[in-house]
Structures are given as C-alpha cells and as structure tokens.
Design a protein around this motif. Structure first.
Motif, PDB file in Angstrom:
ATOM      1  N   GLY A  15     -36.632  43.584  10.325  1.00 21.23           N
ATOM      2  CA  GLY A  15     -37.450  43.597   9.135  1.00 21.23           C
ATOM      3  C   GLY A  15     -36.894  44.516   8.056  1.00 21.23           C
ATOM      4  N   LYS A  16     -37.333  44.317   6.822  1.00 19.75           N
ATOM      5  CA  LYS A  16     -36.746  45.041   5.690  1.00 19.75           C
ATOM      6  C   LYS A  16     -36.968  46.541   5.763  1.00 19.75           C
ATOM      7  CE  LYS A  16     -40.706  44.117   2.629  1.00 19.75           C
ATOM      8  NZ  LYS A  16     -41.148  43.469   1.372  1.00 19.75           N
ATOM      9  N   ASN A  17     -38.060  46.991   6.357  1.00 22.72           N
ATOM     10  CA  ASN A  17     -38.297  48.432   6.487  1.00 22.72           C
ATOM     11  C   ASN A  17     -37.668  49.020   7.736  1.00 22.72           C
ATOM     12  OD1 ASN A  17     -39.788  48.331   4.126  1.00 22.72           O
ATOM     13  ND2 ASN A  17     -41.757  48.167   5.168  1.00 22.72           N
ATOM     14  N   ALA A  18     -37.087  48.162   8.565  1.00 27.68           N
ATOM     15  CA  ALA A  18     -36.384  48.622   9.761  1.00 27.68           C
ATOM     16  C   ALA A  18     -34.882  48.655   9.571  1.00 27.68           C
ATOM     17  CB  ALA A  18     -36.730  47.729  10.953  1.00 27.68           C
ATOM     18  N   SER A  19     -34.384  48.034   8.478  1.00 30.11           N
ATOM     19  CA  SER A  19     -32.945  47.991   8.235  1.00 30.11           C
ATOM     20  C   SER A  19     -32.500  49.175   7.391  1.00 30.11           C
ATOM     21  CB  SER A  19     -32.554  46.683   7.544  1.00 30.11           C
ATOM     22  OG  SER A  19     -33.069  46.637   6.224  1.00 30.11           O
ATOM     23  N   ASP A  21     -30.654  49.447   4.706  1.00 30.51           N
ATOM     24  CA  ASP A  21     -30.632  49.338   3.239  1.00 30.51           C
ATOM     25  C   ASP A  21     -31.802  48.545   2.673  1.00 30.51           C
ATOM     26  OD1 ASP A  21     -29.969  46.800   4.022  1.00 30.51           O
ATOM     27  OD2 ASP A  21     -28.193  46.617   2.747  1.00 30.51           O
ATOM     28  N   GLY A  22     -32.814  48.236   3.494  1.00 29.09           N
ATOM     29  CA  GLY A  22     -33.969  47.506   3.001  1.00 29.09           C
ATOM     30  C   GLY A  22     -33.802  46.004   2.959  1.00 29.09           C
ATOM     31  N   SER A  23     -32.739  45.482   3.574  1.00 29.04           N
ATOM     32  CA  SER A  23     -32.531  44.038   3.654  1.00 29.04           C
ATOM     33  C   SER A  23     -33.371  43.434   4.768  1.00 29.04           C
ATOM     34  CB  SER A  23     -31.061  43.724   3.958  1.00 29.04           C
ATOM     35  OG  SER A  23     -30.191  44.240   2.985  1.00 29.04           O
ATOM     36  N   THR A  24     -33.717  42.170   4.617  1.00 31.31           N
ATOM     37  CA  THR A  24     -34.136  41.390   5.775  1.00 31.31           C
ATOM     38  C   THR A  24     -32.879  40.846   6.445  1.00 31.31           C
ATOM     39  OG1 THR A  24     -34.370  39.377   4.443  1.00 31.31           O
ATOM     40  CG2 THR A  24     -36.357  40.733   4.783  1.00 31.31           C
ATOM     41  N   ILE A  25     -32.864  40.849   7.773  1.00 29.60           N
ATOM     42  CA  ILE A  25     -31.663  40.467   8.506  1.00 29.60           C
ATOM     43  C   ILE A  25     -32.046  39.572   9.674  1.00 29.60           C
ATOM     44  CG2 ILE A  25     -29.726  41.285   9.897  1.00 29.60           C
ATOM     45  CD1 ILE A  25     -29.857  43.922   8.338  1.00 29.60           C
ATOM     46  N   ILE A  26     -31.406  38.408   9.763  1.00 31.11           N
ATOM     47  CA  ILE A  26     -31.518  37.564  10.947  1.00 31.11           C
ATOM     48  C   ILE A  26     -30.106  37.266  11.435  1.00 31.11           C
ATOM     49  CG2 ILE A  26     -33.751  36.627  10.309  1.00 31.11           C
ATOM     50  CD1 ILE A  26     -32.437  34.079   9.358  1.00 31.11           C
ATOM     51  N   ALA A  27     -29.876  37.433  12.730  1.00 33.53           N
ATOM     52  CA  ALA A  27     -28.529  37.316  13.289  1.00 33.53           C
ATOM     53  C   ALA A  27     -28.577  36.552  14.603  1.00 33.53           C
ATOM     54  CB  ALA A  27     -27.931  38.702  13.515  1.00 33.53           C
ATOM     55  N   ARG A  28     -27.454  35.932  14.932  1.00 31.15           N
ATOM     56  CA  ARG A  28     -27.372  35.215  16.207  1.00 31.15           C
ATOM     57  C   ARG A  28     -25.916  34.984  16.571  1.00 31.15           C
ATOM     58  NH1 ARG A  28     -27.409  29.615  17.539  1.00 31.15           N
ATOM     59  NH2 ARG A  28     -27.601  29.167  15.307  1.00 31.15           N
ATOM     60  N   SER A  29     -25.607  35.154  17.841  1.00 30.25           N
ATOM     61  CA  SER A  29     -24.314  34.706  18.356  1.00 30.25           C
ATOM     62  C   SER A  29     -24.493  33.276  18.832  1.00 30.25           C
ATOM     63  CB  SER A  29     -23.845  35.593  19.513  1.00 30.25           C
ATOM     64  OG  SER A  29     -24.749  35.533  20.595  1.00 30.25           O
ATOM     65  N   GLU A  30     -23.682  32.378  18.328  1.00 30.79           N
ATOM     66  CA  GLU A  30     -23.758  30.980  18.740  1.00 30.79           C
ATOM     67  C   GLU A  30     -22.724  30.751  19.833  1.00 30.79           C
ATOM     68  OE1 GLU A  30     -24.164  26.562  16.787  1.00 30.79           O
ATOM     69  OE2 GLU A  30     -23.075  28.095  15.695  1.00 30.79           O
ATOM     70  N   ASP A  31     -23.217  30.586  21.038  1.00 27.80           N
ATOM     71  CA  ASP A  31     -22.357  30.494  22.203  1.00 27.80           C
ATOM     72  C   ASP A  31     -22.388  29.084  22.763  1.00 27.80           C
ATOM     73  OD1 ASP A  31     -22.490  33.203  21.682  1.00 27.80           O
ATOM     74  OD2 ASP A  31     -23.801  33.639  23.378  1.00 27.80           O
ATOM     75  N   GLY A  32     -21.422  28.758  23.587  1.00 26.91           N
ATOM     76  CA  GLY A  32     -21.349  27.432  24.161  1.00 26.91           C
ATOM     77  C   GLY A  32     -21.055  27.466  25.640  1.00 26.91           C
ATOM     78  N   GLY A  33     -20.516  26.364  26.147  1.00 27.79           N
ATOM     79  CA  GLY A  33     -20.237  26.230  27.563  1.00 27.79           C
ATOM     80  C   GLY A  33     -18.774  26.441  27.886  1.00 27.79           C
ATOM     81  N   ARG A  34     -18.299  25.714  28.856  1.00 26.83           N
ATOM     82  CA  ARG A  34     -16.935  25.923  29.349  1.00 26.83           C
ATOM     83  C   ARG A  34     -15.886  25.460  28.344  1.00 26.83           C
ATOM     84  NH1 ARG A  34     -16.610  26.891  34.838  1.00 26.83           N
ATOM     85  NH2 ARG A  34     -14.491  26.057  34.887  1.00 26.83           N
ATOM     86  N   ASN A  35     -16.191  24.425  27.564  1.00 24.23           N
ATOM     87  CA  ASN A  35     -15.233  23.905  26.597  1.00 24.23           C
ATOM     88  C   ASN A  35     -15.332  24.665  25.281  1.00 24.23           C
ATOM     89  OD1 ASN A  35     -14.410  21.883  28.406  1.00 24.23           O
ATOM     90  ND2 ASN A  35     -16.060  20.523  27.729  1.00 24.23           N
ATOM     91  N   ILE A  36     -14.191  24.917  24.651  1.00 18.18           N
ATOM     92  CA  ILE A  36     -14.154  25.590  23.357  1.00 18.18           C
ATOM     93  C   ILE A  36     -14.749  24.671  22.293  1.00 18.18           C
ATOM     94  CG2 ILE A  36     -12.655  26.544  21.565  1.00 18.18           C
ATOM     95  CD1 ILE A  36     -10.694  27.304  23.780  1.00 18.18           C
ATOM     96  N   ILE A  37     -15.667  25.208  21.485  1.00 18.17           N
ATOM     97  CA  ILE A  37     -16.276  24.455  20.389  1.00 18.17           C
ATOM     98  C   ILE A  37     -15.895  25.145  19.078  1.00 18.17           C
ATOM     99  CG2 ILE A  37     -18.415  23.573  19.390  1.00 18.17           C
ATOM    100  CD1 ILE A  37     -19.680  23.832  22.162  1.00 18.17           C
ATOM    101  N   PRO A  38     -14.854  24.685  18.395  1.00 22.73           N
ATOM    102  CA  PRO A  38     -14.445  25.320  17.136  1.00 22.73           C
ATOM    103  C   PRO A  38     -15.535  25.197  16.068  1.00 22.73           C
ATOM    104  CG  PRO A  38     -12.714  23.891  17.992  1.00 22.73           C
ATOM    105  CD  PRO A  38     -13.948  23.595  18.781  1.00 22.73           C
ATOM    106  N   ASP A 187     -42.474  44.190   9.072  1.00 20.59           N
ATOM    107  CA  ASP A 187     -41.377  44.726   8.257  1.00 20.59           C
ATOM    108  C   ASP A 187     -40.684  45.911   8.903  1.00 20.59           C
ATOM    109  OD1 ASP A 187     -41.979  42.814   6.354  1.00 20.59           O
ATOM    110  OD2 ASP A 187     -43.184  44.185   5.118  1.00 20.59           O
ATOM    111  N   ASP A 188     -41.385  46.660   9.755  1.00 18.22           N
ATOM    112  CA  ASP A 188     -40.804  47.857  10.352  1.00 18.22           C
ATOM    113  C   ASP A 188     -40.302  47.614  11.769  1.00 18.22           C
ATOM    114  OD1 ASP A 188     -43.231  47.521  11.609  1.00 18.22           O
ATOM    115  OD2 ASP A 188     -43.833  49.629  11.491  1.00 18.22           O
ATOM    116  N   ALA A 189     -40.151  46.355  12.160  1.00 17.41           N
ATOM    117  CA  ALA A 189     -39.829  46.023  13.550  1.00 17.41           C
ATOM    118  C   ALA A 189     -38.488  45.304  13.666  1.00 17.41           C
ATOM    119  CB  ALA A 189     -40.934  45.158  14.149  1.00 17.41           C
ATOM    120  N   TYR A 190     -37.985  45.292  14.904  1.00 19.88           N
ATOM    121  CA  TYR A 190     -36.835  44.458  15.233  1.00 19.88           C
ATOM    122  C   TYR A 190     -37.198  43.602  16.444  1.00 19.88           C
ATOM    123  CZ  TYR A 190     -35.452  47.077  19.436  1.00 19.88           C
ATOM    124  OH  TYR A 190     -35.425  47.639  20.693  1.00 19.88           O
TER     125      TYR A 190
END
Length: 474
Positions: A15-19, A21-38, A187-190
C-alpha cells in the motif's frame, strides 16, 4: 483442455503508506514449469487491441460488445511465441492503472462440487490482461470488470490478480467456475500471496470487500463455513494440504520474517495472515530481494551450508529456475501523472538478474527486451537465463559477483530515472514520450552491458574451478 499454465508465481502487494516513497506497488514473479517460456516486453496501442477475441486454449469467444470502444494504450509482458495465446501477465495503461494476472491459487472439492471449474470454454490466465487492462480507469474498475467476465463466461482455473491506481490496491480471487471475492489492501499494509487461496478475513456488505452477488447465500445454503463466527475465505474455499505446507506456506513465512523478524512461526503454518504490516517502509529493492529469495540463512537454502541435503529440498523457494519474468508495477505519487507509471521488469531466474524501471507512457520498448522465442544472446531474457544457469554451478563463487552486478545496475538505473524525472517535467505529448523512451533505452542498454560484464567475470572466476583440468603444479 490443454492448459499451458504458468502456475508457480508469488505476488507481493504494498500500500502507498507502506512503501518507501508513497507509491502503490503490485509485484509478481511469473513462473512456469519444466519447459522454458520466453517472455517479452511490449506496448499495445489502441489500434492493436483486438476487436474480436477467441481464447487459444479454451476456444472461448468473447462477445464483441464486451470488447469496449476506445481501449487505452497499455504495456504487457506476454509470451514471446504467442502460440498459446497472449498471456499478457502485467502492465500499466495510459490512465496509470496497473494490473498483474495471475497468481494460480488452490481450491477444495466442496466448492468444486457446487460450482465446478469449466471443462469446456471459459477464460483464464491467457486472457485476463488483454480483456481487462485496456478498459480500466481505476483499480476498482478492474475488480468490477473481471467480476463481470467471470460471472458471464466462467473460468477453468482458480486465479488471483491485483489492480492498482495511485490511491489504492485491490486483490481479487476467483472461486469455482463463476464466483469471486476481492479485498482492498489497506494503505499501510503489505501482502504476500503464494499459490494458494489467500484472502482470509472477509466482511460482506462492508467497504473494502466485494464479491459476486450470490456468494454469501451460496456459503450458507451449502454449509461451507467451518468457523463459528465470521467468514474466513481461505477456510471456506481454499486448501490446507501437505502440498501447501511444503510448496506455498513457506514462501509466505519467509517474507513475513523478512519484513517482521519477530513474526517467528513455522514454515508450514497454514493460517499465516493475508494483511500484514512491516516494521519499516518497503522499498523496490526489498521487493526484488524477496522475489529472489531462496531461504537464505536458514537450513532450507539450496545454496546454503546450514542444512542437510534433505532440508535443502524441503520447501519451494520464491527465487527459482522457473522464474521467467518478474515485474514490480509502481504508480508514483511524488511526480506528475504523465510519468508516474513505472514497470520494473526482469527476465529469467531472479537469483541472477536485475530490475529495470521502465516508464510506461511510451509507444515502444527496447529491442533487447523484445524477446525471441529461440535462444538469442542479443535478448536480455536469454542472457539472464545463461547467467543463472552458469551461476547455479557454484553459487558460493558467483553469488557475490551477482550481488555487485545488481547493486551497480540498480544504482545506474536510479540515476537515469532521477535525471529523467527532472527533465521530463518540461515535456508533454509526443516529446515527453520520446524523452521517456530514450531513458528506457539507456537503462536497457546499461543493464544489458552489465549482464555481459557479469558473464565475463563469471568466466574469469570459473576458469580455474573446472573439473576438466591438469596443472603441472597440482
């Protein structure tokens, strides 16, 4: 149905009060299986948004009336080949609304017996960004749009996704074939959300909570609530399995203890909280470190020296060989809206890459981030894969080189970003986009060159460590 799924992600919301610089932030690692996915980085212009749409995997046709007029420009990180559909993954549109989709999540047979996942038709991870992001003017719009699509078309999988604008973040999870829940992140949470149903405490008809209209009645009619008081959606619709204890929960446990060392607990704990509060403001570097983590300083670190061989394989880490793309979507509140959207992006395993903070008010992306489906060392995706696989052969030796490389790259990108922010206030329209595109290119080039330098340093360090050697002085 052939599901070419990217099933192994880890979502972080701030949330913006937890970051820092006051930004809202959403993040994710996009992972896959055994085969490489470019994966690649692209900008989708309004005239390239489809006017007719059919899913590749499920063959679901979307009514033309649901492909709204006047779509917005947006960024995305889709699959490079396109053979299995778009899989747009994440991006920020021209209204500075961000979306990441999706986090594959768990379910249980109780809800599947009532509202089964579809075996024919329906929409899924392949479709959500393309059908949603170009039509959003707020984070809440994202919840309403996806809720509508789920109720109308249904889905063949359980997914979580997040939306952000400069003020707020919403997280949505699909339930069965047609139902859904969503919660506004304080806003103050992650939040850390691994591959399980994550939303716990839920209040119907309260601000900050949304669901399909019939969900409460469904829970009551089918006696789905195991708790004597209140509604815990993870207890009602989620799972609590041995796989969760080894595959999902430990990732949340490690993040909680990184942001709150007093958290304690055990890695497999099933009831770790959804809404959390860190003991400090959270930075971009914190999020990148978490998304790269592999249980450092615990017996469960595959690269560490504390645990037994069995312990090192006990839990699934966040940073893993199957990271194919990781994004941090940042809507800043301390700069003008015309360059407030930043899509931090890295390809390949997070143990050996660096994030690049790309401005999203642009019409094109750097060529090195426009990944080709086949191995090509002119593309940063493949260069990062090579660095990670070489680095994995001796992390004790190569890990410090990676740390230096990442610190150097992030510092240089921050400097370019600070300088560009100052100059960009004087530009508008196409002139502004050219300025931002030039900055994106400069950062991409710098990180590419640094990655080549890292590989060179790894070759130098590894030369004398080869098994195939014979030295007269040995």
């Amino acid at each position: 149905m052939n599901l070419m799924k990217q099933t192994e992600c880890t979502t972080i919301l701030v949330g913006k009060n937890a970051s820092l610089d006051g930004s809202t932030i959403i993040a994710r690692s996009e992972d896959g299986g055994r085969n490489i996915i470019p994966e690649k980085f692209e900008v989708v212009m309004p005239d390239k948004q489809p006017k007719h749409y059919q899913s590749v995997i499920s063959h679901q046709k979307i009514d033309d009336d649901d492909l709204l007029d006047n779509p917005l420009r947006y960024t995305g990180a889709p699959e490079a080949s396109g053979d299995n559909g778009v899989w747009g993954a994440a991006g920020i549109n021209s209204e500075n609304v961000a979306m990441t989709a999706t986090e594959t999540i768990t379910t249980n047979p109780r809800i599947q017996g009532i509202d089964p996942l579809l075996t024919k038709g329906g929409i899924g991870e392949e479709d959500f960004v393309t059908l949603t992001l170009p039509y959003l003017h707020s984070a809440l719009d994202g919840v309403k749009r996806v809720g509508y699509l789920l109720e109308k078309y249904g889905t063949y999988e359980m997914n979580g996704m997040a939306f952000a604008d400069k003020n707020e973040i919403w997280y949505l999870e699909s339930i069965g074939g047609h139902h859904w829940i969503a919660r506004r992140i304080p806003d103050d949470a992650y939040v850390v959300a691994p591959n399980r149903l994550n939303i716990d405490e839920f209040h119907f008809d309260s601000d900050g909570f949304m669901s399909d209209q019939n969900l409460k009645e469904l829970i009551d009619e089918y006696h789905l609530n195991p708790d004597p008081d209140g509604y815990n959606m993870r207890h009602i619709f989620g799972s609590s399995t041995i796989k969760d204890a080894h595959y999902n929960n430990p990732r949340a446990w490690y993040v909680h203890n990184f942001f709150n060392p007093e958290f304690g607990g055990k890695p497999g704990d099933q009831n770790q909280p959804f809404i959390c509060h860190a003991n400090r403001k959270i930075s971009i570097e914190d999020i990148k470190w978490v998304e790269s983590s592999h249980y450092q300083d615990t017996p469960y670190d595959a690269y560490g020296d504390q645990g037994t061989p069995a312990q090192k394989k006990t839990f699934r880490p966040i940073g893993i060989n199957r990271n194919f793309e990781t994004h941090i979507l940042q809507i800043r509140n301390d700069v003008p809206a015309k360059f407030a959207g930043v899509q931090w992006l890295a390809f390949g395993p997070n143990t050996f890459n660096s994030m690049v903070p790309f401005y999203t008010n642009v019409t094109t992306t750097p060529a090195s981030f426009q990944t080709t489906p086949k191995f090509n060392l002119n593309k940063i995706f493949w260069l990062n894969k090579l660095a990670a696989q070489l680095g994995d052969t001796n992390f004790r030796v190569y890990g410090e080189l990676e740390t230096d490389f990442e610190q150097k790259s992030l510092a240089q990108c921050h400097k370019i970003q600070h300088d560009t922010d100052k100059r960009a206030t004087n530009f508008a329209g196409k002139d502004l986009q050219k300025e931002l595109e030039a900055a994106n290119q400069k950062m991409a080039d710098q990180v590419y060159d640094n990655t080549v330098e890292l590989l060179g340093n790894m070759v130098d360090e590894g030369h004398g460590l080869m098994t195939l050697k014979y030295d007269l002085l040995d």
